[in-house]
Write a protein that holds these residues in place. Sequence first.
Motif, PDB file in Angstrom:
ATOM      1  N   ASP A   1      -7.508   2.388   1.907  1.00 14.78           N
ATOM      2  CA  ASP A   1      -8.902   2.796   1.825  1.00 14.78           C
ATOM      3  C   ASP A   1      -8.981   4.216   1.310  1.00 14.78           C
ATOM      4  O   ASP A   1      -8.856   5.173   2.060  1.00 14.78           O
ATOM      5  CB  ASP A   1      -9.539   2.683   3.223  1.00 14.78           C
ATOM      6  N   TYR A   2      -9.164   4.374   0.037  1.00 18.81           N
ATOM      7  CA  TYR A   2      -9.303   5.725  -0.511  1.00 18.81           C
ATOM      8  C   TYR A   2     -10.240   5.691  -1.701  1.00 18.81           C
ATOM      9  O   TYR A   2      -9.913   5.158  -2.756  1.00 18.81           O
ATOM     10  CB  TYR A   2      -7.939   6.305  -0.915  1.00 18.81           C
TER      11      TYR A   2
ATOM     12  N   GLY B   1       0.815  -1.203   0.000  1.00 20.29           N
ATOM     13  CA  GLY B   1       0.000   0.000   0.000  1.00 20.29           C
ATOM     14  C   GLY B   1       0.848   1.253   0.000  1.00 20.29           C
ATOM     15  O   GLY B   1       0.561   2.224  -0.703  1.00 20.29           O
ATOM     16  N   LYS B   2       1.929   1.214   0.781  1.00 21.90           N
ATOM     17  CA  LYS B   2       2.784   2.391   0.904  1.00 21.90           C
ATOM     18  C   LYS B   2       3.434   2.756  -0.438  1.00 21.90           C
ATOM     19  O   LYS B   2       3.469   3.914  -0.851  1.00 21.90           O
ATOM     20  CB  LYS B   2       3.875   2.087   1.937  1.00 21.90           C
TER      21      LYS B   2
ATOM     22  N   LEU C   1      -5.154   0.771  -6.322  1.00 24.09           N
ATOM     23  CA  LEU C   1      -4.643   1.165  -5.007  1.00 24.09           C
ATOM     24  C   LEU C   1      -5.370   0.394  -3.915  1.00 24.09           C
ATOM     25  O   LEU C   1      -4.756  -0.101  -2.976  1.00 24.09           O
ATOM     26  CB  LEU C   1      -4.821   2.671  -4.814  1.00 24.09           C
ATOM     27  N   ARG C   2      -6.679   0.284  -4.059  1.00 22.98           N
ATOM     28  CA  ARG C   2      -7.462  -0.404  -3.029  1.00 22.98           C
ATOM     29  C   ARG C   2      -7.142  -1.891  -2.979  1.00 22.98           C
ATOM     30  O   ARG C   2      -7.315  -2.529  -1.945  1.00 22.98           O
ATOM     31  CB  ARG C   2      -8.946  -0.176  -3.282  1.00 22.98           C
ATOM     32  N   GLY C   3      -6.658  -2.443  -4.084  1.00 24.92           N
ATOM     33  CA  GLY C   3      -6.217  -3.837  -4.070  1.00 24.92           C
ATOM     34  C   GLY C   3      -5.102  -4.057  -3.078  1.00 24.92           C
ATOM     35  O   GLY C   3      -4.899  -5.163  -2.570  1.00 24.92           O
TER      36      GLY C   3
ATOM     37  N   VAL D   1     -16.650   0.280   0.422  1.00 23.54           N
ATOM     38  CA  VAL D   1     -15.483   0.362  -0.452  1.00 23.54           C
ATOM     39  C   VAL D   1     -14.679  -0.919  -0.242  1.00 23.54           C
ATOM     40  O   VAL D   1     -14.061  -1.092   0.799  1.00 23.54           O
ATOM     41  CB  VAL D   1     -14.617   1.592  -0.105  1.00 23.54           C
ATOM     42  N   PRO D   2     -14.750  -1.837  -1.193  1.00 24.17           N
ATOM     43  CA  PRO D   2     -14.031  -3.097  -1.001  1.00 24.17           C
ATOM     44  C   PRO D   2     -12.521  -2.888  -0.986  1.00 24.17           C
ATOM     45  O   PRO D   2     -11.996  -2.079  -1.755  1.00 24.17           O
ATOM     46  CB  PRO D   2     -14.464  -3.949  -2.194  1.00 24.17           C
ATOM     47  N   LEU D   3     -11.861  -3.606  -0.089  1.00 24.51           N
ATOM     48  CA  LEU D   3     -10.408  -3.483   0.019  1.00 24.51           C
ATOM     49  C   LEU D   3      -9.755  -4.851  -0.159  1.00 24.51           C
ATOM     50  O   LEU D   3     -10.273  -5.863   0.309  1.00 24.51           O
ATOM     51  CB  LEU D   3     -10.017  -2.940   1.391  1.00 24.51           C
ATOM     52  N   GLY D   4      -8.613  -4.849  -0.835  1.00 22.18           N
ATOM     53  CA  GLY D   4      -7.872  -6.101  -1.028  1.00 22.18           C
ATOM     54  C   GLY D   4      -6.883  -6.301   0.093  1.00 22.18           C
ATOM     55  O   GLY D   4      -6.667  -5.426   0.926  1.00 22.18           O
TER      56      GLY D   4
END
Lengths: 412, 170
Positions: A248-249, A229-230, A242-244, A267-270
């Motif tokens: 969370d954005y 993510g970073k 990005l959310r994969g 908001v689905p997140l991976g």
Amino acid sequence: MPIHYEVTSVTLDEIKNLVSDRAVTGETMLLNMGPQHPSTHGVLRLLLELDGETIITCIPDIGYLHTGIEKSMEGKSYQLAEVLTDRMDYLNTVGNNLAYCLAVEKLVELDVPPRAQVIRVILAELQRIASHLIWLATQALDLAAQSVFLYCFRERELIMDIFELVSGQRMMTTYIRPGGVWRDLPVEFEDAVRDFLGHFPKRIQMYEDLLTNNPLFVDRTKGIAVISGKEAVRWGMTGPSLRGSGVDYDLRKVKPYSGYEQYEFDVPLGENGDVFSRYIIRIQEMRESLKIIQQALDKLPSGPFRSDNRKFVPPPRSELGTSMEALIHHFKLWTEGFDAPKGAVYVPVSSPRGELGVLLESDGGPKPYRAHWRTPSFANLQALPILSEGHLVADLVAIIGSLDIVLGDIDR
Amino acid sequence: MKNHLQTAVDLIQKKYNGELSSFRGHITLLIKSEFILEVCQILRDDFSFEVLVDETVVDYWRRKEPRFQVVYQLHSRQHDERIFLRTPISEDDPNTSSLVSIYPNANWYEREIWDLFGIRFEGHPDLRRLLLPKGWEGHPLRKDVPIKVEETRFTFNNDEIDRGKPRAEN
């Protein structure tokens, strides 16, 4: 003086500092992939440095679809420039219109009636589903699952029919206009959308049945092109890519526009930030979009479908025959356009690919002095070299697919 | 303006002589281009503006000094704030510092700016044209390049057209 330019390939001298030393000695192989390669989703050219099958460096070369839209917009009035926005990201035409109209509305401080806002949300979410369907179709096709490709196009056709119903056009709708929408919804619209809402969830389940637990698909997507993510944030990635990676954005939640704050959706997140996570996210997003459309359709208010501010919005056709004022406004708006106050605005919206932003700068005249598009595909594609490093050439196809790039969006 | 953003803006105003302007809720700071690296470094490290959202140029042609403004947009996810930085660039020697060392994604934005506006970025690792073919002459998004189709060239007006057309130097 003839304009002369070379279209020859890049020479080794120019990219010497981009590839490893072994390429200079000929130990590794330089391979050209694209621009006419079916899995590059358009006209993307990649210069690959290969050690056997493994990618050492990947150098994207873009610009084959550059049409100078930003420049062309400077020569058109605010209304006329809108038709160009459809031509950029041709899978998210409604979203482009929406971003542009929001920017113009912000610049001239124009209000949008509630009915128009709800119509915009419904269409933008339908467009998101249509775009994700194309993504799913091509991603599956790249990984040799041909039937999914055909099914996705079948369902997309239903959405295209709805667009044709409301705007007369399947793709280049230009239906959303500054101040509202072009015309009111036809009576058949609600039934068509409800019909779609009725049987699309089963179709999503069908795609999942075909892919999610399919060992051939999972083997080629899990653990491929992992990005933390970073790192994804550092490279300016946005949207499902990005959310994969678990960040969370989503602009629909963070900076709601067009009344997105009134709808309930997740908001689905991976978790892993690999190709498979990005696949799961987009599948989930289609379900969330259905939820939004359902809520929007249930609350669709009656009332005007565009603002009655005659300085910026043309009067209805029916008034032209009877009102001199209306005729003058109509004539002035379509010949001169309207003057916008001096200043610059930036409006970001959440396109199916990520943050799509419009920077409109006005010098006080009727044409945008500068129109710049911050496009999500452009930002996401920049991370391709670090995503593909160390993977096999065959996986590169899956990686490009998972970024969901549209070259019209990148090159503008 | 929230507290966090206010502190950042105050600091830049005081230390780097930034000019604050605000339009429709956008906070814009005009600073000299020699400070841009330092300012971005501070904003990223001390004020968590960790994303470079966008970088582009506006050309104010016929205004000689400064002719261009580079527009940077930074975003802090933690505080959900955005800040715009603008740096003036002169016409005679259009160059500024590259942000690639701070934000790696500045790479393509700066290549695009070089391609379309002809502004050089010092310290950029790979400043090639991005969108146009490599032998292209001029930088088409500059305001002195005409938008509309040019007059048809014949032998009698060929030189005249060339004279009336300022071309940006490569």
